[in-house]
Design an enzyme around this catalytic site. Structure first.
Site, PDB file in Angstrom:
ATOM      1  N   GLN A  22       0.857  -1.174   0.000  1.00 64.05           N
ATOM      2  CA  GLN A  22       0.000   0.000   0.000  1.00 64.05           C
ATOM      3  C   GLN A  22       0.895   1.226   0.000  1.00 64.05           C
ATOM      4  O   GLN A  22       1.950   1.246   0.663  1.00 64.05           O
ATOM      5  CB  GLN A  22      -0.949   0.010   1.200  1.00 64.05           C
ATOM      6  CG  GLN A  22      -2.130  -0.958   1.027  1.00 64.05           C
ATOM      7  CD  GLN A  22      -3.069  -0.930   2.212  1.00 64.05           C
ATOM      8  OE1 GLN A  22      -2.809  -1.582   3.212  1.00 64.05           O
ATOM      9  NE2 GLN A  22      -4.165  -0.196   2.088  1.00 64.05           N
ATOM     10  N   SER A  23       0.497   2.277  -0.727  1.00 62.26           N
ATOM     11  CA  SER A  23       1.414   3.365  -1.057  1.00 62.26           C
ATOM     12  C   SER A  23       1.788   4.242   0.126  1.00 62.26           C
ATOM     13  O   SER A  23       2.857   4.843   0.126  1.00 62.26           O
ATOM     14  CB  SER A  23       0.812   4.242  -2.171  1.00 62.26           C
ATOM     15  OG  SER A  23       0.657   3.482  -3.347  1.00 62.26           O
ATOM     16  N   SER A  24       0.954   4.359   1.127  1.00 57.33           N
ATOM     17  CA  SER A  24       1.240   5.275   2.233  1.00 57.33           C
ATOM     18  C   SER A  24       0.698   4.696   3.529  1.00 57.33           C
ATOM     19  O   SER A  24      -0.184   3.840   3.530  1.00 57.33           O
ATOM     20  CB  SER A  24       0.624   6.652   1.975  1.00 57.33           C
ATOM     21  OG  SER A  24      -0.779   6.563   1.947  1.00 57.33           O
TER      22      SER A  24
END
Length: 683
Positions: A22-24
């Protein structure tokens, strides 16, 4: 699930890897359903025939972006396991989104095809070794990348449109807050306002970021926290150099709204590693700059002046700002032989010196010199103060008028361009309003033309503002006359610091050159003024205090000529009779003459007459110590006289030598054998 038949026993004998991304961290905290679904892929692997112990979950990259340049330990571990041949299948919610870059996905598929590793997601099972599956994955990756690009472009366009109106809400620096209406206002906290205001005042006084840090020693400074548990809170701490520079370079404090001041840039290392970093754009490349958007702590002119001061303080870029030392020409003195700047040395603060930097690099030319700072400073100061007389002031005022006219000519061209662009825009507006509304084809064309002219007008106004910002402000004639009237007294005032004197010098003097001079006792100084004129000065070198106190050359010559044949005391009498004195102005005595003998290696006349020898020679001939000879002289057993230089001169004959030897032989102290033959006397 589509393609289950592609799974064979050879795949199930190896591990099944569940890769989570997941990106962040915000997505990890808020989008928990996505995280749960990714962990649930382990159950899907067991359902497809893998043993629970063979299912490996890699969740190291949760909260780590999949963009280029971001080091992802989990993705690196995944590639390593695939290359080792220990992975039978890779599970993910969407295989084409394992990374934001198609290059990384294609690289992983290439390795998977070689090691016969399957790629499994919600849509089906893919075998990278099959061309159809590989083409499908490639198309999905490309479509996904285009989708991300379009979404990002829309978001950035919306942000840019809001920023051009000054309505894009961004985190504010300390000292500003958003009010209830969303407007940017100065922080109502009086302590915060005072701290920010005092920072700008301190910088205006000292002109250095480190000077501001020193002024705030023992005083706290505010900081607005963004992100984390302290988000939005006002924190207090120690003021640092980086904080000072950040405040001074932030245009928000000048009442300006800026968007796009920083941009990201990607660089590639020789090993192929991609790094992404933030760089600051030049002011001319800022996409959005709105002046007077809100109340500022300083004006825009003050902001530009502060920016210029900071640039002038950057010594790593070649700048040489004035320092606190007593050497007044520090930073603007150049060697005329090699062209390199002169360094300033401070053996003591009272006697600084200038030295060519090429001498330290061992690249000096034969005429590179070092010189006492007082020699150059006194000559330059005298010439500088002499330039501030009524005649020179009239020339300076005329030069200032000429420079002002030059400034007006520079900005006049931009003003004419703005005037022409405004006329074209007004003309296009009149043409648009004159057309009939029903004639839509013509109306659209005229509207597009009007918008183009308005854009050209905005560009011309921005060019005019940039041209005016680059021109430094000029002092008024009244200010120049007032400065000239008070300058000599101001220069010699005890309250004027050396740093202020250096700033005064630099207002008129551009640089100073130490011109090569063949005569060692002289110095030639070239002064280049800001007006373009130049002067050359030739002065004597300052005499070292020790050299200044040396004995006169006439006295040295007399001691050198008469010293080998004349006793020291007699030489002192002759020097005083000739009316000569020492370097300190005192009459000559024996010690003064002895020092000249030592300094110039002038031998003294031999103190011994015919038939006389020294104490050391007597001791050597008799084979005894010097103490024995001194004892004989003191007790009267041996005759001696005081010669020149206070030396003992002993008359020496064969009879005296024989008597001394008999005395040694009869002495029980000096000859132990004589002590044993002597009968003891009992009492």
């Amino acid at each position: 699930m589509n393609g289950v038949t592609k799974i064979t026993s050879s795949h199930r004998d190896r591990s099944a890897v569940i890769y989570l991304r997941q990106s962040s961290m915000a997505q990890v905290r808020e989008h928990t359903e996505s995280t749960t679904r990714q962990y649930g892929l382990a159950d899907e692997a067991v359902r497809l025939g893998w043993a629970r112990r063979d299912v490996i979950v890699i969740d190291t990259d949760l909260g780590v972006s999949g963009r280029w340049g971001v080091a992802r330990a989990g993705f690196t571990e995944l590639v390593t396991r695939v290359c080792s041949g220990a992975v039978g299948a890779i599970f993910g919610l969407e295989i084409s989104r394992l990374a934001r870059s198609n290059a990384e996905v294609a690289r992983l598929m290439e390795f998977a095809a070689i090691t016969e590793t399957l790629l499994i997601d919600a849509d089906g099972i893919y075998d990278p070794a099959e061309i159809n599956d590989r083409m499908l994955l490639g198309m999905k990756s490309t479509i996904g990348e285009v989708e991300l690009h379009v979404m990002a472009q829309r978001l950035h366009a919306a942000k840019r449109a809001a920023a051009q109106r000054g309505e894009l809400r961004t985190p504010l620096p300390v000292g500003y807050v958003h009010d209830d209406a969303g407007e940017v206002v100065i922080d109502p906290d009086a302590e915060v306002r005072a701290a920010i205001g005092d920072l700008f005042t301190a910088f205006a006084a000292c002109g250095s970021a480190y000077g501001v840090v020193a002024a705030f020693a023992g005083r706290r400074f505010p900081l607005r926290a963004y992100g984390g548990v302290w988000a939005g809170q006002l924190r207090w701490g120690k003021l640092t150099h980086a904080r000072v520079v950040g405040v001074l370079k932030n245009p928000c404090y000048a009442g300006a709204y800026v968007h796009g001041r920083y941009t990201s840039r990607r660089t590639v290392e020789p090993d192929g590693t991609v790094h992404t970093g933030q760089i600051e754009r030049p002011r001319t490349e800022w996409p959005v700059l709105i002046h007077d958007h809100h109340d500022g702590y300083i004006g825009w002119a003050d902001y530009l002046a502060n920016e210029t001061k900071l640039a002038a303080n950057r010594t790593n870029a070649g700048a040489r700002p004035p320092r606190e030392g007593s050497a007044l020409c520090q930073g603007i003195l150049v060697c005329g032989s090699c062209g390199k700047p002169m360094r300033t040395n401070y053996p003591t603060d009272q006697r600084p010196s200038y030295e060519c930097s090429s001498r330290a690099d061992r690249l000096a030319t034969p005429t590179c010199r070092s010189v006492a700072a007082a020699t150059v400073d006194d000559a330059v100061t005298e010439r500088f103060l002499a330039a501030i007389d009524p005649t020179e002031i009239a020339l300076a005022l005329a030069a200032a008028d000429e420079v002002a006219d030059r400034h007006r000519r520079v900005s006049r061209a931009h003003e004419l361009a703005v005037e022409r662009a405004r006329y074209e825009a007004d003309r296009a507006e009149r043409a648009f309003h004159a057309v009939e509304p029903e004639n839509r084809l013509v109306a659209r064309s005229l509207e597009a033309r009007w918008e183009a002219k308005l854009t050209a007008l905005a560009d011309a106004e921005q060019a005019l503002a940039a041209a005016q910002d680059t021109l430094p402000p000029l002092p008024s004639p009244i200010e120049l006359e007032k400065l000239a009237a008070d300058l000599p007294g101001l220069w010699h005032a005890p309250t004027t610091s050396n740093k202020d004197r250096k700033r005064l010098l630099r207002t008129l003097i551009a640089d100073i050159t130490l011109i090569p001079e063949t005569e060692r006792g002289m110095v030639r100084i070239g002064i280049r003024w800001h007006t373009g004129a130049s002067d050359a000065i030739r002065v004597e070198r300052a005499v070292h205090p020790g050299t200044a106190k040396r004995s006169p050359s006439q006295a040295v010559q007399m001691v050198t000529r008469l010293g080998p044949s004349t006793p020291t005391a007699e030489l002192a009498e002759r020097l005083n009779t000739a009316g000569l004195t020492t370097g300190c102005g005192r009459p000559f005595d024996v010690k003064a003459v002895q020092w000249i003998r030592h300094a110039y290696r002038v031998p003294a006349p031999a103190p011994y007459g015919d038939g006389e020898i020294s104490v050391a020679e007597v001791a050597a001939r008799l084979g005894c110590s010097r103490g024995v000879v001194y004892d004989w002289i003191e007790t009267g057993k041996l005759d001696a006289r005081r010669g020149s230089g206070n030396r003992l001169c002993i008359p020496w004959t064969d009879t005296i030598e024989a008597a001394c030897r008999t005395r040694i032989t009869a002495s029980g102290h000096l000859t132990p054998a004589a002590r044993r033959t002597r009968p003891r006397t009992r009492h």
